[in-house]
Structures are given as structure tokens and as C-alpha cells.
Enzyme design. Structure first.
Site: not given
Ligand code: IPM
Ligand code: MG
Length: 355
Positions: A142, A189, A221, A245, A249
Site C-alpha cells: 500500500y 506467502k 491461499d 484487506d 472482507d
Molecule cells: C479497507 C478498505 C481500504 C483499504 C480502501 C478503501 C483504501 O478496503 O479499509 O479495508 O484497502 O484498506
Molecule cells: Mg478493504
């Protein structure tokens, strides 16, 4: 206690959900005798519209001089055409790195009341899932060097980590595990990436300082598969910025809705930034539909981590559980037969259950 909180409502549903979290915080302050003052900051698309930049120096300074930051969400299709370095997301990254928030806690917990909303089979989640993603937040790909070559035919993003960066986040993960189920899984990884090999070496060395915590190592993975095959394997899932990240999710969906999950971005002192892990959902902005629970739970994390107000934090979490148990559902978590309430009603239902 006196609390100075910077509010960053941001874009899309951000203002809708932050508003409900503020009402909940005010109620807690009233019941427990605290004083909260708020300063509102523009960041993300709103800031681009007003000042042509996603985050002004002044906004960053206001955040830095507060005790804690509560953020809604940033971004939206309106700003998709702006150049990469001016995107709304840059505000979030700018706050994270500008404030030194290297440690991101993302708890994924299944509420028994909502287990029907999980896409996983009951046999996979029975007994409950309760895992904490500990994501490194200010390093890695990042924030590495990025760019294109002269004729634009190549692009690159550099992933770089120092031992120091790995050590400090690893300690946070072990400390978190110590008051949980005492198990850390490092996700990397290491069969391919040199940065991952440095993570493994460093984490296994740090682990010696925490002899009562068990550690295992998993390739990313495989981890993404194990999360849906057997999420109960995980207690603390420690990982670098981008893997965190993606996996957070995935972990959130195990619980049924990304609209439920809170997060805390921390450093070594009490300061922190708190935000739901979901995005700005511009398609439902201002329509009184969005689920405010993730933001309300983020406010609870704020009381816990930045102000050490454990009882107050629990009072919010209990009120959320009670509201869910009584059938309060926003549209995203409603299942067949549930009547959905709006954002404000959901906030009110939680608010009146705070003890
Ligand atoms: C998160 C989001 C952010 C990230 C984006 C919006 C930059 O996806 O907080 O998980 O990738 O960290
Ligand atoms: Mg995110």
C-alpha cells in the site's frame, strides 16, 4: 471523563451511520457522566469537492489533536475518474499513515441471533465463530514505491517490510491473543515472497516471548480456503496490509453481513481511529436504509481502546445484542419474514437498550 472526538463522516452513507453512532455515544455519556466534544472533519470525496484534495493538512492536524477519530466511509463513483493520488481512498490512507496507526483490529464475530444470515452451513459455524484479524496497516505494498515506466507500458508497486514494522504488529497480535483463545495464525506467502519469509522469521522469534500462546503459519491461499472450510480454527489471524484487506472482507461475510463489522486502527499509545469495515454504499446514501451497527460497534471499540471505558463499551455491545435478539433488523440483515427498520430507527432501538 472528557473526550475530544474527531468525526469524519465522509461520503455516501458515512454521514447517516456516523450520526447514529454519535447519538449512541451521547446517550452513554449522559448515563455514565462523561463529556464528549466533537469536531467534524472533511475527508474523502467531500474534501475533493471543497478543497480539490482528499485530505487537507488542517484536517489531518485536527484529527491528530483529538483523542480519537470516528470515521464513516469514503469514496464513490463520483470520484472514480480523478487521478490515483487524489482519490478519496487517499484520505483514509493519509489518516492511517499520518497518524501512525499501524495496527488494525477487525473482529469477526457471529451473533447467534444472526446465524441464519451467514452463508456458511450451520454445521460449519455451530458453536460460534469469533476471530480477530490483526492487519498491519501502514506498510507493505500500500505504501511502497509505485509508478510507471516512461512509455507507460509497465507499472509497479513495491512491497517492503522492516523487522521493526513486523515486530510491533506481531506484539499487538500476541497481546490480543493473550486475552482471547491464545492462538495466533500468521498468514503469509512465504513459499514465494521474501517479505513473507522475513515475517515468519520475525514472528517466530517474537513468539518466544509469549510461551503460552500457540502459533501456526499458513499460506494466504490456504488461509482463504480454511476461513470458509473451518473458521473456528482461527483465533487471532495476523497478516500484512494487503492480505489483511482481502481476508477481512472474507471473514466479515462469514458473519452474514459486512454491515456488522467494526474496526480499530491503533498505535502504541491510546489514540485510535475507529471505523466500520464496509464502504460508502453511495447507492443507498441518505435513504435511511444503511445498517449503522458496524459504526456503533466501532464507537464501542473507541471507548474500550482509547478511553479504557470497558463497562461503557460493553453497554453498547449488549444493547446491540439485545436489539438483535428482539428482532431489530436493517434491510441487509433481514431474513425472510423480518420487517426491516431504517438507519435512524435501528439507532433508536439500540439507544433505548443502553443500560
Ligand atoms: C479497507 C478498505 C481500504 C483499504 C480502501 C478503501 C483504501 O478496503 O479499509 O479495508 O484497502 O484498506
Ligand atoms: Mg478493504
Amino acid at each position: 471523563m472528557d473526550m475530544n472526538i474527531a468525526l469524519v463522516p465522509g461520503d455516501g452513507i458515512g454521514p447517516d451511520i456516523v450520526k447514529e453512532a454519535v447519538r449512541v455515544l451521547d446517550r452513554v455519556a449522559e448515563l455514565y457522566g462523561h463529556r464528549i466534544s466533537y469536531k467534524e472533519i472533511d475527508a474523502g470525496g467531500v474534501s475533493i469537492d471543497k478543497y480539490n484534495v482528499p485530505l487537507t493538512e488542517e484536517a489531518l492536524q485536527t484529527a491528530a489533536s483529538s483523542d480519537a477519530v470516528l470515521l464513516g466511509a469514503v469514496g464513490g463513483p463520483k470520484w472514480d475518474h480523478v487521478p490515483g493520488h487524489l482519490r478519496p481512498e487517499k484520505a483514509l490512507l493519509g489518516l492511517r499513515s499520518g497518524l501512525g496507526l499501524f495496527c488494525n483490529f477487525r473482529p469477526a464475530v457471529i451473533y447467534p441471533e444472526l446465524s441464519a444470515a451467514s452463508p456458511l452451513k450451520p454445521s460449519v459455524i455451530s458453536g460460534g465463530v469469533d476471530l480477530l484479524v490483526v492487519r498491519e496497516l501502514t506498510g507493505g505494498i500500500y505504501f511502497g514505491e509505485k509508478g510507471r515506466n516512461d512509455d507507460g507500458s509497465e507499472a509497479f508497486d513495491v512491497m517492503r517490510y522492516s523487522v521493526k514494522e513486523i515486530e510491533r504488529i506481531a506484539r499487538k497480535a500476541f497481546e490480543a491473543a493473550a486475552i482471547r483463545k491464545k492462538h495466533v495464525t500468521l498468514v503469509d506467502k512465504a513459499n514465494v515472497l521474501e517479505t513473507s519469509r522475513l515475517w515468519r522469521e520475525t514472528v517466530s522469534r517474537i513468539a518466544c516471548d509469549y510461551p503460552d500462546i500457540s502459533v501456526d503459519y499458513m499460506y494466504v491461499d490456504n488461509a482463504s480456503m480454511q476461513l470458509v472450510r473451518d473458521p473456528r480454527h482461527f483465533d487471532v489471524l495476523l497478516t500484512e496490509n494487503m492480505f489483511g484487506d482481502i481476508l477481512s472482507d472474507e471473514a466479515s461475510m462469514i458473519t452474514g453481513s459486512i454491515g456488522m463489522l467494526a474496526s480499530a486502527s491503533l498505535r502504541d499509545d491510546k489514540f485510535g481511529m475507529y471505523e466500520p469495515i464496509h464502504g460508502s454504499a453511495p447507492d443507498i446514501a441518505g435513504m435511511n436504509i444503511a445498517n449503522p451497527i458496524a459504526t456503533i460497534l466501532s464507537a464501542a471499540m473507541m471507548l474500550r481502546y482509547s478511553f479504557s471505558l470497558e463497562n461503557e463499551a460493553k453497554s453498547i455491545e449488549s444493547a446491540v445484542s439485545a436489539a438483535l435478539a428482539d428482532g431489530v433488523r436493517t434491510r441487509d440483515i433481514a431474513t425472510d419474514g423480518d420487517e426491516a427498520v431504517g438507519t435512524a430507527e435501528c439507532g433508536s432501538e439500540i439507544l433505548r437498550r443502553i443500560k
